[in-house]
Design an enzyme around this catalytic site. Sequence first.
Site, short mmCIF file in Angstrom:
data_model
loop_
_atom_site.label_atom_id
_atom_site.label_comp_id
_atom_site.label_asym_id
_atom_site.label_seq_id
_atom_site.Cartn_x
_atom_site.Cartn_y
_atom_site.Cartn_z
N GLU A 1 0.82 -1.21 0.00
CA GLU A 1 0.00 0.00 0.00
C GLU A 1 0.86 1.26 0.00
O GLU A 1 0.55 2.23 -0.70
CB GLU A 1 -0.95 0.00 1.20
CG GLU A 1 -1.96 1.12 1.18
CD GLU A 1 -2.94 1.03 0.02
OE1 GLU A 1 -3.01 1.99 -0.77
OE2 GLU A 1 -3.64 0.00 -0.10
N GLU B 1 1.60 6.37 -7.09
CA GLU B 1 0.54 7.30 -7.48
C GLU B 1 1.01 8.74 -7.37
O GLU B 1 0.72 9.56 -8.25
CB GLU B 1 -0.70 7.08 -6.61
CG GLU B 1 -1.46 5.84 -6.97
CD GLU B 1 -2.75 5.68 -6.17
OE1 GLU B 1 -3.00 6.51 -5.27
OE2 GLU B 1 -3.49 4.74 -6.45
#
Length: 133
Positions: A81, A88
């Site tokens: 994560e 991102e």
Amino acid sequence: MTTEPKPPPPVPGRPTTLLLRRMASFGHAFRGVGAALRTEVHLWFHAVATAAVLGLGLYCGLARWEWAAVALSVGAVWCAELLNTAIEAVVNLVSPEYHPLAGRAKDVAAGAVLVMALAALVVGLLVFGPYFF
């Protein structure tokens, strides 16, 4: 005759000893985890799931190997994560407007989190299943 090269001059504001630089790098890492926790809703879900799994492990009295499997699974999901969050951020930086390759990079990174979360779910079923079924 060979001479040793001189070390570079110290950079203002940067720790000068190896130990201080290592300590500073831990600070950067903790700051990164904190920033991700403040901004990423998915990490909140992982934090709640981690707390639930730890509580369930204490309740079940897991064996050492079971704790190892749970800890590795939890750590791997968090790692995936955090890497997804970093990818991102970089993609958003270099491609602020939509681009198919930017979208693919983000989708693949999110897919990596999904694969790791599903693997952790399987580990959870294998570890906790015998205690409840």
